[in-house]
Design a protein around this motif. Structure first.
Motif, PDB file in Angstrom:
ATOM      1  N   TYR A 134       0.857  -1.190   0.000  1.00  9.13           N
ATOM      2  CA  TYR A 134       0.000   0.000   0.000  1.00  9.13           C
ATOM      3  C   TYR A 134       0.894   1.241   0.000  1.00  9.13           C
ATOM      4  CZ  TYR A 134      -2.817   3.728   2.098  1.00  9.13           C
ATOM      5  OH  TYR A 134      -3.433   4.945   2.372  1.00  9.13           O
ATOM      6  N   ARG A 135       0.774   2.041  -1.040  1.00  9.36           N
ATOM      7  CA  ARG A 135       1.561   3.276  -1.200  1.00  9.36           C
ATOM      8  C   ARG A 135       3.058   3.027  -1.014  1.00  9.36           C
ATOM      9  NH1 ARG A 135      -1.592   8.198   1.782  1.00  9.36           N
ATOM     10  NH2 ARG A 135       0.467   9.100   1.421  1.00  9.36           N
ATOM     11  N   ASN A 140      -1.077  -4.146   2.099  1.00  2.00           N
ATOM     12  CA  ASN A 140      -2.484  -3.764   2.024  1.00  2.00           C
ATOM     13  C   ASN A 140      -3.314  -4.636   2.968  1.00  2.00           C
ATOM     14  OD1 ASN A 140      -4.389  -2.052   0.491  1.00  2.00           O
ATOM     15  ND2 ASN A 140      -5.251  -3.989  -0.229  1.00  2.00           N
ATOM     16  N   TYR A 143      -5.601  -9.084  -0.038  1.00  2.00           N
ATOM     17  CA  TYR A 143      -4.990  -9.445  -1.317  1.00  2.00           C
ATOM     18  C   TYR A 143      -5.755 -10.585  -1.957  1.00  2.00           C
ATOM     19  CZ  TYR A 143      -0.752  -6.776  -0.197  1.00  2.00           C
ATOM     20  OH  TYR A 143       0.142  -5.770   0.110  1.00  2.00           O
ATOM     21  N   PRO A 150      -3.418  -6.290  -4.629  1.00  3.04           N
ATOM     22  CA  PRO A 150      -4.119  -5.670  -3.502  1.00  3.04           C
ATOM     23  C   PRO A 150      -5.594  -5.452  -3.868  1.00  3.04           C
ATOM     24  CG  PRO A 150      -2.096  -4.479  -4.019  1.00  3.04           C
ATOM     25  CD  PRO A 150      -2.350  -5.417  -5.152  1.00  3.04           C
ATOM     26  N   GLU A 161      -6.149  -0.472  -3.432  1.00  2.00           N
ATOM     27  CA  GLU A 161      -5.436  -0.281  -2.174  1.00  2.00           C
ATOM     28  C   GLU A 161      -6.391   0.343  -1.171  1.00  2.00           C
ATOM     29  OE1 GLU A 161      -1.819   1.871  -2.773  1.00  2.00           O
ATOM     30  OE2 GLU A 161      -0.894   0.259  -3.923  1.00  2.00           O
TER      31      GLU A 161
END
Length: 434
Positions: A134-135, A140, A143, A150, A161
């Protein structure tokens, strides 16, 4: 010639009366003894049971372990991950932690060969080390376990996400640490899983933090309430995340009188303050009550036993997947100011789906070994499909099995049986020479 013996009926009456008096006395003594045991169990807090050596598992224990392991065999994916729910290839980091718990237990209980364990573990750790984050910060929340995309919960085809959970990551970290300690051949791969994580995102002002991303906007909030909060904070210390406030069991604690037991709960009201069995059971099985006081766990168990005695309903409450809508329920000893309350994931009343959890029943019994936990164990261990795995539990209203099959239930059942086998907390066991 033999002599006939004739009894006078009148002479037999005193003997019969004496026998009746003796039988009544024995029955009264037995009743009194049973009442005394019951009083002791409900009045004196139970204490966790450990041993200095290996314990023999019963035939029923071994059968239960085989059944729980069937879930893993049936739901193993090519990525090395195991589906969170039967035939539904999603996963979370919490569920991967439960997967690893089950794999370690299967390896040690000789359900899985050492060679197959090593190959499978290597595959799963390699998968985790390459997960899209995530980012580019942390795993995340969910999944697709086949594609590693994600996703949002329950929506496996659309990449999305949605944030991260400190609590979920903590369970994974706990088992990565056990694996690295017990099996040095996997230590480097275990460390590689967390090496990419931006750990500073997990803590602020001594509290654990989680993120939710919705409609293009992220909210970053304190995560966890008494129970899960301390379980997670203690686990995350293993990778250098120090959340001092989250570790403190007294900072946000209050006691609620439930059926005469002073049960610990969280005084914060900004989010559901679930009081349920699972974090206390996991802390006991894994660390030996290093994150949470054993007394707190004993109080939760004692309150559930008193509910059983008042209602004749086996009571081992936790959160669980369901085999029907709304698909998930939190069975809470206390939540949001109410006793014995069941709510769904959105916080709506879910009393129609309340019931007991087999993972809680097995966990309580392996930890405490009381007459009541034995009753839970014997009353619930049959809730399974030998070819598919152990069910979630049963519904109180209908007394029907809750046939949801998950990696979390089956993984916790296996780790509880391993705890019983080795006779000590699993993090302690992992550190011992072998």
């Amino acid at each position: 010639m033999t002599k006939d013996i004739i009894l006078n009926p009148a002479s037999a009456q005193p003997s019969l009366l004496k026998q009746a008096i003796i039988a009544s006395a024995i029955a009264l003594i037995g009743f009194g003894f049973n009442q005394a045991l019951q009083w002791r169990e409900t009045s004196i807090l139970p204490t966790p049971v450990t041993s200095q050596g290996l314990n023999r598992l019963s035939v029923e224990d071994i059968q239960l372990a085989h059944t729980a392991w069937r879930y893993f065999e049936k739901n193993r994916l090519s990525t090395g991950l195991v589906s969170s729910a039967a035939d539904f290839p999603a996963t979370t980091m919490w569920d991967v932690g439960s997967q690893f718990a089950g794999m370690v237990a299967a390896r040690e209980l000789e359900l899985l060969s050492a060679a197959e364990f090593d190959q499978w573990m290597q595959s799963a750790l390699a998968t985790l080390a390459k997960l899209p984050l995530y980012r580019n910060e942390l795993p995340n929340k969910a999944y697709n376990a086949k594609t590693l995309i994600p996703v949002n919960y329950g929506q496996l085809q659309k990449p999305q996400e949605i944030g991260f959970s400190a609590l979920d990551l903590a369970r994974l970290v706990q088992w990565l640490d056990i694996i690295a300690t017990r099996y040095p051949q996997h230590a480097a791969a275990s460390r590689a899983v967390t090496a990419r994580w931006k750990l500073e995102r997990l803590v602020q002002n001594g509290q654990l933090m989680g993120a939710e991303y919705r409609s293009g906007k992220e909210t970053w909030n304190q995560e966890g309430r008494l129970g899960y909060e301390q379980y997670a904070a203690y686990s995350l210390k293993k990778i250098g995340v120090i959340a001092a406030k989250a570790l403190d069991t007294k900072a946000e604690n209050k006691f609620v009188n439930i059926m005469g037991v002073e049960v610990p709960s969280d005084k914060r009201t900004t989010y559901h303050n679930y009081v349920t069995s699972e974090p206390y059971i996991l802390d006991g099985l894994e660390s030996g009550f290093k994150a949470l006081p054993a007394e707190y766990a004993a109080k939760l168990l004692q309150a559930q036993q008193r509910r059983y005695q008042a209602t004749n309903q086996l009571t081992a409450w936790s959160e669980d997947n369901l085999d029907r809508e709304p698909w998930f329920v939190y069975n809470c000893i206390f939540v949001n100011g109410e006793l014995w309350k069941s709510i769904d994931s959105s916080g709506k009343d879910a009393a129609a789906f309340r019931g007991s959890s087999i993972k809680a029943a097995i966990g309580w019994h392996m930890l405490f070994q009381t007459r009541y936990t034995e009753k839970l164990y014997k009353g619930m261990r049959w809730l399974a499909d030998p070819n598919r795995g152990v069910f979630a539990g049963f519904y109180e209203q209908t007394q029907e099995p809750n046939r949801a099959l998950t990696v979390n239930t089956n993984g916790i059942v296996l780790e509880a049986l391993l705890y019983r086998r080795v006779g000590k907390p699993l993090a302690v066991w992992a550190n011992e020479p072998h």
